[in-house]
Design a protein around this motif. Structure first.
Motif, PDB file in Angstrom:
ATOM      1  N   LYS A 349       0.832  -1.200   0.000  1.00  0.00           N
ATOM      2  CA  LYS A 349       0.000   0.000   0.000  1.00  0.00           C
ATOM      3  C   LYS A 349       0.871   1.256   0.000  1.00  0.00           C
ATOM      4  O   LYS A 349       0.583   2.230  -0.712  1.00  0.00           O
ATOM      5  CB  LYS A 349      -0.921  -0.005   1.216  1.00  0.00           C
ATOM      6  CG  LYS A 349      -1.898   1.166   1.239  1.00  0.00           C
ATOM      7  CD  LYS A 349      -2.840   1.056   2.437  1.00  0.00           C
ATOM      8  CE  LYS A 349      -3.808   2.231   2.464  1.00  0.00           C
ATOM      9  NZ  LYS A 349      -4.736   2.164   3.625  1.00  0.00           N
ATOM     10  N   LYS A 350       1.946   1.235   0.790  1.00  0.00           N
ATOM     11  CA  LYS A 350       2.862   2.381   0.840  1.00  0.00           C
ATOM     12  C   LYS A 350       3.522   2.604  -0.522  1.00  0.00           C
ATOM     13  O   LYS A 350       3.670   3.739  -0.982  1.00  0.00           O
ATOM     14  CB  LYS A 350       3.940   2.160   1.906  1.00  0.00           C
ATOM     15  CG  LYS A 350       3.452   2.310   3.340  1.00  0.00           C
ATOM     16  CD  LYS A 350       4.604   2.147   4.320  1.00  0.00           C
ATOM     17  CE  LYS A 350       4.108   2.310   5.755  1.00  0.00           C
ATOM     18  NZ  LYS A 350       5.230   2.142   6.720  1.00  0.00           N
ATOM     19  N   ILE A 351       3.929   1.511  -1.150  1.00  0.00           N
ATOM     20  CA  ILE A 351       4.564   1.623  -2.464  1.00  0.00           C
ATOM     21  C   ILE A 351       3.610   2.253  -3.469  1.00  0.00           C
ATOM     22  O   ILE A 351       3.973   3.141  -4.241  1.00  0.00           O
ATOM     23  CB  ILE A 351       5.047   0.242  -2.965  1.00  0.00           C
ATOM     24  CG1 ILE A 351       6.328  -0.145  -2.230  1.00  0.00           C
ATOM     25  CG2 ILE A 351       5.303   0.262  -4.464  1.00  0.00           C
ATOM     26  CD1 ILE A 351       6.951  -1.431  -2.720  1.00  0.00           C
ATOM     27  N   LYS A 352       2.360   1.767  -3.473  1.00  0.00           N
ATOM     28  CA  LYS A 352       1.379   2.299  -4.423  1.00  0.00           C
ATOM     29  C   LYS A 352       1.150   3.792  -4.204  1.00  0.00           C
ATOM     30  O   LYS A 352       1.096   4.574  -5.160  1.00  0.00           O
ATOM     31  CB  LYS A 352       0.059   1.538  -4.291  1.00  0.00           C
ATOM     32  CG  LYS A 352       0.107   0.113  -4.806  1.00  0.00           C
ATOM     33  CD  LYS A 352      -1.248  -0.558  -4.702  1.00  0.00           C
ATOM     34  CE  LYS A 352      -1.188  -1.990  -5.198  1.00  0.00           C
ATOM     35  NZ  LYS A 352      -2.516  -2.656  -5.149  1.00  0.00           N
ATOM     36  N   THR A 353       1.032   4.198  -2.946  1.00  0.00           N
ATOM     37  CA  THR A 353       0.787   5.605  -2.647  1.00  0.00           C
ATOM     38  C   THR A 353       1.942   6.480  -3.120  1.00  0.00           C
ATOM     39  O   THR A 353       1.745   7.516  -3.758  1.00  0.00           O
ATOM     40  CB  THR A 353       0.572   5.800  -1.139  1.00  0.00           C
ATOM     41  OG1 THR A 353      -0.553   5.028  -0.712  1.00  0.00           O
ATOM     42  CG2 THR A 353       0.321   7.267  -0.813  1.00  0.00           C
ATOM     43  N   GLN A 354       3.177   6.040  -2.829  1.00  0.00           N
ATOM     44  CA  GLN A 354       4.334   6.843  -3.194  1.00  0.00           C
ATOM     45  C   GLN A 354       4.597   6.806  -4.697  1.00  0.00           C
ATOM     46  O   GLN A 354       5.060   7.796  -5.278  1.00  0.00           O
ATOM     47  CB  GLN A 354       5.563   6.364  -2.413  1.00  0.00           C
ATOM     48  CG  GLN A 354       5.414   6.612  -0.907  1.00  0.00           C
ATOM     49  CD  GLN A 354       6.678   6.299  -0.124  1.00  0.00           C
ATOM     50  OE1 GLN A 354       7.774   6.682  -0.538  1.00  0.00           O
ATOM     51  NE2 GLN A 354       6.535   5.611   0.996  1.00  0.00           N
ATOM     52  N   LEU A 355       4.278   5.679  -5.338  1.00  0.00           N
ATOM     53  CA  LEU A 355       4.443   5.614  -6.791  1.00  0.00           C
ATOM     54  C   LEU A 355       3.458   6.541  -7.498  1.00  0.00           C
ATOM     55  O   LEU A 355       3.786   7.154  -8.516  1.00  0.00           O
ATOM     56  CB  LEU A 355       4.266   4.177  -7.285  1.00  0.00           C
ATOM     57  CG  LEU A 355       5.462   3.244  -7.082  1.00  0.00           C
ATOM     58  CD1 LEU A 355       5.109   1.833  -7.541  1.00  0.00           C
ATOM     59  CD2 LEU A 355       6.682   3.751  -7.830  1.00  0.00           C
ATOM     60  N   LEU A 356       2.255   6.648  -6.954  1.00  0.00           N
ATOM     61  CA  LEU A 356       1.285   7.577  -7.531  1.00  0.00           C
ATOM     62  C   LEU A 356       1.799   9.010  -7.447  1.00  0.00           C
ATOM     63  O   LEU A 356       1.617   9.811  -8.366  1.00  0.00           O
ATOM     64  CB  LEU A 356      -0.068   7.449  -6.818  1.00  0.00           C
ATOM     65  CG  LEU A 356      -0.983   6.320  -7.294  1.00  0.00           C
ATOM     66  CD1 LEU A 356      -2.203   6.216  -6.391  1.00  0.00           C
ATOM     67  CD2 LEU A 356      -1.413   6.537  -8.736  1.00  0.00           C
ATOM     68  N   ASP A 357       2.445   9.349  -6.335  1.00  0.00           N
ATOM     69  CA  ASP A 357       3.021  10.688  -6.193  1.00  0.00           C
ATOM     70  C   ASP A 357       4.107  10.916  -7.242  1.00  0.00           C
ATOM     71  O   ASP A 357       4.216  12.001  -7.826  1.00  0.00           O
ATOM     72  CB  ASP A 357       3.610  10.872  -4.795  1.00  0.00           C
ATOM     73  CG  ASP A 357       2.519  10.967  -3.728  1.00  0.00           C
ATOM     74  OD1 ASP A 357       1.392  11.333  -4.092  1.00  0.00           O
ATOM     75  OD2 ASP A 357       2.805  10.669  -2.553  1.00  0.00           O
ATOM     76  N   ILE A 358       4.906   9.881  -7.482  1.00  0.00           N
ATOM     77  CA  ILE A 358       5.966   9.993  -8.490  1.00  0.00           C
ATOM     78  C   ILE A 358       5.371  10.158  -9.883  1.00  0.00           C
ATOM     79  O   ILE A 358       5.855  10.947 -10.700  1.00  0.00           O
ATOM     80  CB  ILE A 358       6.894   8.763  -8.436  1.00  0.00           C
ATOM     81  CG1 ILE A 358       7.747   8.813  -7.160  1.00  0.00           C
ATOM     82  CG2 ILE A 358       7.791   8.689  -9.664  1.00  0.00           C
ATOM     83  CD1 ILE A 358       8.626   7.599  -6.955  1.00  0.00           C
ATOM     84  N   CYS A 359       4.298   9.404 -10.153  1.00  0.00           N
ATOM     85  CA  CYS A 359       3.670   9.480 -11.470  1.00  0.00           C
ATOM     86  C   CYS A 359       3.179  10.889 -11.780  1.00  0.00           C
ATOM     87  O   CYS A 359       3.113  11.293 -12.942  1.00  0.00           O
ATOM     88  CB  CYS A 359       2.513   8.489 -11.568  1.00  0.00           C
ATOM     89  SG  CYS A 359       3.034   6.756 -11.623  1.00  0.00           S
ATOM     90  N   LYS A 360       2.833  11.634 -10.744  1.00  0.00           N
ATOM     91  CA  LYS A 360       2.361  13.004 -10.951  1.00  0.00           C
ATOM     92  C   LYS A 360       3.460  13.889 -11.535  1.00  0.00           C
ATOM     93  O   LYS A 360       3.186  14.903 -12.160  1.00  0.00           O
ATOM     94  CB  LYS A 360       1.875  13.595  -9.628  1.00  0.00           C
ATOM     95  CG  LYS A 360       0.621  12.924  -9.075  1.00  0.00           C
ATOM     96  CD  LYS A 360       0.235  13.527  -7.727  1.00  0.00           C
ATOM     97  CE  LYS A 360      -0.964  12.804  -7.132  1.00  0.00           C
ATOM     98  NZ  LYS A 360      -1.339  13.334  -5.792  1.00  0.00           N
ATOM     99  N   THR A 361       4.709  13.524 -11.291  1.00  0.00           N
ATOM    100  CA  THR A 361       5.826  14.345 -11.767  1.00  0.00           C
ATOM    101  C   THR A 361       6.345  13.901 -13.125  1.00  0.00           C
ATOM    102  O   THR A 361       7.207  14.547 -13.698  1.00  0.00           O
ATOM    103  CB  THR A 361       6.997  14.293 -10.764  1.00  0.00           C
ATOM    104  OG1 THR A 361       7.568  12.970 -10.774  1.00  0.00           O
ATOM    105  CG2 THR A 361       6.533  14.636  -9.372  1.00  0.00           C
TER     106      THR A 361
END
Length: 399
Positions: A349-361
């Motif tokens: 779950k943590k990975i998915k949340t942080q990867l989504l943040d990265i995808c925004k950039t």
């Protein structure tokens, strides 16, 4: 690299290609044969007729269609006007599409008054390469390509020659195309496994008509009097030919159909023979890549297509992803663990949340921000370890 998924790609196309310096074709048949060789005529583009060459690899299907559409429209402009000025071409293309008001498509509603002509054309081409299927159907379909994009090119030719577009040109050309393809399929000596998919391809591509034979039983029933130039006739011959192909050959009865159609269109037999040979060679070479020649479970097709798209996006953004990942210590630690053991539910779950943040950039990865995009994250995570420095993957350690 030209990225048709991002703003400004048309300007970059002309800056990189410098097509104004290239010689201009003066023969319509040469233009058609070169266009056919790219696969654009059949809705499956395998190359771009450009100098220097533009690579196909690491591009999404929609991006390939956009580049093919732009380049073919531009070459039609050069051929018809004997002018290579890209500014003039873009203005003519926007003016042409502004004449069209097909159902569900009004480019003026989607453009700001201050946007440049090239950005307007980008929005138009984005819409034109789409099929008439809804997003859900496309995702689970083999047929995701608009197979009738060349009709736009034919209509653009009319506009360039006359300064206007004949009334209901698209309707009439589409009606003729669907009639010929439908009659071709009915004329086959045997039913091929790809016939249903081929019909679905055209059903999803027409904008103004229903795919129907309209009571047409024989070639003599076809009304082809509306056709006024060889490009339209060449196009019909090739579409009929690809409809008749099966099992690496065209039977004698089917050859007869093509020659009879060519006779009705007043097309030389040499072109018919060349069309049969080209289509056979093209399909044999690219059959495994052409969607409507491959029949598989729709869910598997969706997964395979999605996985391929994710891989392309990751490869394209590899350096930026690694940089973003390296700046997130916790994420890096979790990804390092994922190379050695299965992560628990909370860690994933943590990975998915942080990867989504990265995808925004990373603009090219905005696919993950769409509704339901998080469902694709497990696929992204699957390939993440391949992007990490070798020190995070013990299998790469040889010392």
């Amino acid at each position: 690299m030209i990225n048709p998924s991002a703003y400004g790609w048309i300007d970059k196309f002309f800056i990189e290609q410098q097509p104004a310096d290239q010689p201009v074709l003066t023969n319509e048949e040469s233009f058609y044969l070169q266009t056919r060789a790219t696969g654009f005529i059949f809705g499956h583009i395998v190359s771009f007729n450009t100098i220097p060459a533009i690579p196909i690899a690491n591009r999404l299907p929609e991006e390939i269609s956009k580049i093919g559409m732009l380049n073919t429209l531009y070459q039609m402009y050069c051929l018809t006007k004997q002018d290579t000025n890209e500014t003039n071409f873009i203005k003519e293309a926007v003016a042409f599409y502004n004449l069209l008001t097909p159902k569900g498509f009004n480019p003026l509603q989607k453009m700001l008054p201050t946007s440049s002509d090239s950005s307007k054309l980008e929005k138009i081409i984005h819409d034109r390469v789409q099929t008439n299927e809804d997003l859900f159907s496309k995702n689970f379909s083999h047929v995701i390509t608009n197979a009738l994009l060349f009709v736009d090119v034919l209509a653009f030719k009319k506009h360039l020659e006359k300064g206007s577009l004949p009334d209901k040109y698209f309707n009439r050309i589409e009606a003729i195309v669907t009639s010929v393809v439908s009659l071709s399929l009915k004329s086959k000596t045997g039913i091929s496994v790809h016939d249903d998919l081929l019909q679905k391809l055209f059903e999803s591509s027409v904008r103004y008509n229903k795919f129907s034979d309209k009571g047409i039983v024989t070639i003599d029933d076809l009304d082809l009097s509306y056709l006024s130039n060889d490009l339209e006739k060449f196009y019909l011959i090739d579409l009929a030919g690809i409809s008749l192909w099966s099992d690496e050959k065209v039977e004698n009865e089917e050859r007869y159909f093509l020659f009879k159609l060519g006779e009705k269109l007043n097309i030389p037999e040499t072109f018919i023979k060349g069309s049969i040979d080209f289509i056979n060679d093209f399909i044999v070479k690219y059959k495994n890549e052409i969607p409507y020649f491959n029949n598989s479970n729709p869910v598997k097709n969706f997964y395979d297509h999605t996985t391929e798209s994710v891989q392309i996006l990751i490869r394209r953004n590899k350096n930026r992803l690694v940089k973003e990942l390296s700046e997130s210590k916790e994420l890096m630690q979790l990804l390092a663990k994922s190379t050695r053991r299965e992560l628990d539910k909370e860690e994933k779950k943590k990975i998915k949340t942080q990867l989504l943040d990265i995808c925004k950039t990373v603009p090219s990865l905005t696919i993950f921000l769409l509704p339901g995009g998080s469902l694709l994250l497990p696929i992204l995570i699957k390939f993440i370890p391949q992007l990490l420095p070798s020190s995070f993957n013990e299998n790469e350690d040889r010392e």
